[in-house]
Motif scaffolding. Structure first.
Motif: not given
Length: 319
Positions: A27-36, A70-71
């Motif tokens: 529900n966060e406005p910031v969408v993290l990358r998989t690496a993060e 998946d990743e």
């Protein structure tokens, strides 16, 4: 029950499942990358966390923050010291979870019809019937089936949720061979009396179920509800690092109880979690940096009770 009697009946060890990567981020406005996300998970691993509700195999259109399910799972599935669970809403989600290599799938349904319709666009009965298909999909795979009942303590649309509705869903889960069921406090409507009522009812109608408690701190009594759960002998809890979290389909659903706050409480009570508080505080700092804002947890700001300050660095009052 006296304080002494309560202490004698408290669990000696508590299992904490970290839900930050799933419930914390959805529900966060910031969408993290998989690496993060992996950086955050590895910080939690360094603190001793071994049980994660890692992600949800739902439509990426519905929850974009979890589109990399998946990743993310594939990057962690070879670690033997980690138990990975993921939410699945239907057989398609179960197939994806199976291919990704999770250890457990969590079948989730709301105790209230209105929230279930908002959350998965189905009636409660349709969701429960669908779980039978999910169980068939995973039969023989070795993947554990778990259950989660959202709005177990109240619904933001309907108000009070009957304890019998929670019990009936738990019985349906038990009929599928599910042993662990989480009672979700989706918008922080739980209170200690409700915790007592629901746990006692669950033990009466579905004694084979091992309950997990999942509290949000929306109204500031998340840890008070944990204390009530402990007094009832519940030894499984879900929490989110930094107090991240909320439901995108429930107004007012603020963050979960913070994992580091929970570990601090249990440490001070002499209850073993296997987690290192200092490491959890460091993981919370990673979460804060990644989210780019202050998080609601307290212990990661104040430090442990005996974290001392340099007296010489503090001004002395004059006069």
């Amino acid at each position: 029950m006296s304080a002494t009697a309560s202490a004698e009946h408290l669990p000696r060890r508590v299992t904490i499942t970290e839900v930050g990567p799933r419930d914390g981020l959805q529900n966060e406005p910031v969408v993290l990358r998989t690496a993060e996300k992996l950086e955050l998970v590895h910080a939690l691993l360094n603190a001793g966390v071994t049980a994660f509700e890692l992600t949800s195999f739902v439509s990426p259109r519905a929850v974009p923050a979890l589109a990399d399910a998946d990743e993310l799972t594939a990057a962690l599935r070879d670690r033997r010291d980690v138990h990975l669970s993921a939410l699945v809403p239907n057989p398609r989600g179960a197939e994806r979870a199976l291919a990704a290599g999770v250890d457990a799938v969590v079948l989730f349904v709301s105790a209230s019809e209105t929230h279930n319709a908002k959350n998965v666009n189905r009636s409660v009965e349709a969701s429960l019937e669908g779980f039978e298909a999910v169980a068939r999909t995973l039969e023989g795979s070795g993947i554990e089936l778990r259950g989660a009942i959202a709005t177990s303590f109240g619904c933001p649309f309907e108000g009070d949720v009957a304890v019998g509705d929670v019990g009936r869903i738990a019985q349906r889960f038990a009929s599928l061979g599910v042993r662990h069921v989480s009672l979700g406090d989706t918008t922080g409507m739980a209170t200690p009396p409700l915790v007592t009522e629901r746990i006692r009812h669950l033990r009466e109608v579905a004694p084979e179920i091992v309950p997990t408690l999942h509290f949000h701190n929306t109204r500031g009594i998340g840890l008070a509800n944990v204390m009530q759960g402990l007094a009832l002998g519940v030894d499984r809890y879900e929490s989110s690092i930094g107090g991240l979290g909320g439901c995108p389909f429930a107004p007012g659903a603020s963050g979960n109880i913070a994992s580091e706050d929970l570990v601090y409480l249990l440490d001070e009570m002499g209850i073993d979690t296997g987690l290192d508080l200092g490491g959890m505080i460091e993981a919370a700092r990673v979460a804060t940096r990644l989210m780019g804002r202050s998080l609601p947890a307290q212990v990661s700001k104040a430090g442990p009770r005996l974290a001392l300050s340099d007296c010489a660095a503090v001004p002395t009052a004059r006069g």
